[in-house]
Design an enzyme around this catalytic site. Structure first.
Site, PDB file in Angstrom:
ATOM      1  CE  LYS A  12      -4.128   0.243   0.521  1.00 46.62           C
ATOM      2  NZ  LYS A  12      -5.167   0.181  -0.532  1.00 46.62           N
ATOM      3  CB  THR A  57      -2.783  -3.145  -0.352  1.00 45.77           C
ATOM      4  OG1 THR A  57      -4.024  -2.854  -0.990  1.00 45.77           O
ATOM      5  CG2 THR A  57      -1.928  -4.003  -1.263  1.00 45.77           C
ATOM      6  CG  HIS A 243      22.095  25.307 -14.176  1.00 49.63           C
ATOM      7  ND1 HIS A 243      23.387  24.941 -13.910  1.00 49.63           N
ATOM      8  CD2 HIS A 243      21.492  24.212 -14.707  1.00 49.63           C
ATOM      9  CE1 HIS A 243      23.572  23.681 -14.277  1.00 49.63           C
ATOM     10  NE2 HIS A 243      22.444  23.215 -14.753  1.00 49.63           N
TER      11      HIS A 243
END
Length: 288
Positions: A12, A57, A243
């Site tokens: 899960k 789950t 950057h």
């Protein structure tokens, strides 16, 4: 040609859990995201659809909530260890449990016992593996730790070919969002102070390193974390280079002496690497 079942797991993902501890008028908040994953005797569910070996789950999700009530939630590493051991020790068909937790940090507002503000974008993380043989491995970490040096960074002497347009520089902005994960050779007495110490070591090394490359900074941060205290054997990084490009102000008749930058979000350089002790034991599992 013969076809066979390869490595597999199920679980899960991203069970969201917020736990509030009420200490009189002062409340304590834990905000986490828990993902569980189990593996073991799963051949028949894949080959024939027989679910006899499968812990649903949904049960894994319910266990997370129930354990938060029964056992509390102080340090995410301890909670992950508790869950992983439970799944393996109580289910004969489950041989390995993987529990990953992200913790979202909140800060209590001054003089307000029950009011909080999200403490930036940084996320605390942990990853726990537990096997049928009783072996547990703990990886602590953090992600989205955003840091910047406005000077003290250079980049030159790199390879160049017909497609190179980047100019060498001896003074640039160095910024990144650090994802770091460190493996414990032995568990600390308390994961909280251990995490705080490693985090501070990373910040100190980033700030204190005159950087000739982000790779050099990565290694300096890893070295500081491994030598700053006992218990760690390896640390891994993913560090995007955020950057900052100087804006050309000449068309407006203005100089730009390293003052005005364009902060680009993409594309970006991505620097990844690990630093480990020479005697670091094999992790015995995939970090992903």
């Amino acid at each position: 040609m013969q076809v066979v079942l390869g490595p597999n797991r199920y679980g899960k993902a991203e069970t969201r859990l917020v736990r509030v501890v009420r200490d009189g008028d002062v409340h304590h908040l834990k905000d986490v995201n828990v993902s569980t994953s189990l593996s073991g005797e799963m051949e028949q569910v894949h080959l024939t659809g027989d679910n006899a070996a499968v812990l649903p789950t949904d049960t894994q999700k319910n266990t997370v909530y129930a354990f938060a009530k029964k056992h509390g939630l102080r340090q995410i590493e301890d909670f992950a260890l508790l869950l992983a051991a439970h799944f393996v020790d109580t289910q004969p068909t489950i041989h390995h449990a993987r529990v990953e937790i992200e913790e979202y940090l909140w800060r209590r507002l001054p003089e307000r016992g029950h009011s909080f503000v999200r403490d930036g974008t940084e996320v605390r993380t942990c990853l726990v593996h537990h096997d049928r043989d009783g072996r547990s491995t703990v990886v602590s970490g953090l992600k989205d730790l955003v840091v910047l040096n406005s000077t003290g960074s250079e980049f030159h002497g790199f390879l160049q070919d017909g497609y190179t347009t980047l100019r060498p520089t001896t003074d640039r902005v160095l910024a990144t969002a650090v994802t770091a994960r460190w493996r414990h050779a032995r568990p600390p007495a308390d994961y909280g102070p251990s995490h705080a110490r490693v985090r501070q070591d990373l910040l100190d090394a980033f700030a204190g390193t005159h950087s000739l490359s982000l790779q050099q900074t990565l290694y300096a941060m890893g070295e500081r974390a491994l030598t700053g205290g006992p218990g760690l054997c390896e640390i891994r990084f993913a560090m995007p280079n955020r950057h900052h490009f100087l804006v050309d102000l000449a068309p407006f008749g203005l100089d730009n002496d390293n003052e005005v930058y364009y902060a680009a979000d993409r594309p970006y350089g991505l620097i990844e690497g690990s630093v480990l002790r020479e005697d670091a034991p094999d992790a015995g599992f995939a970090w992903e």
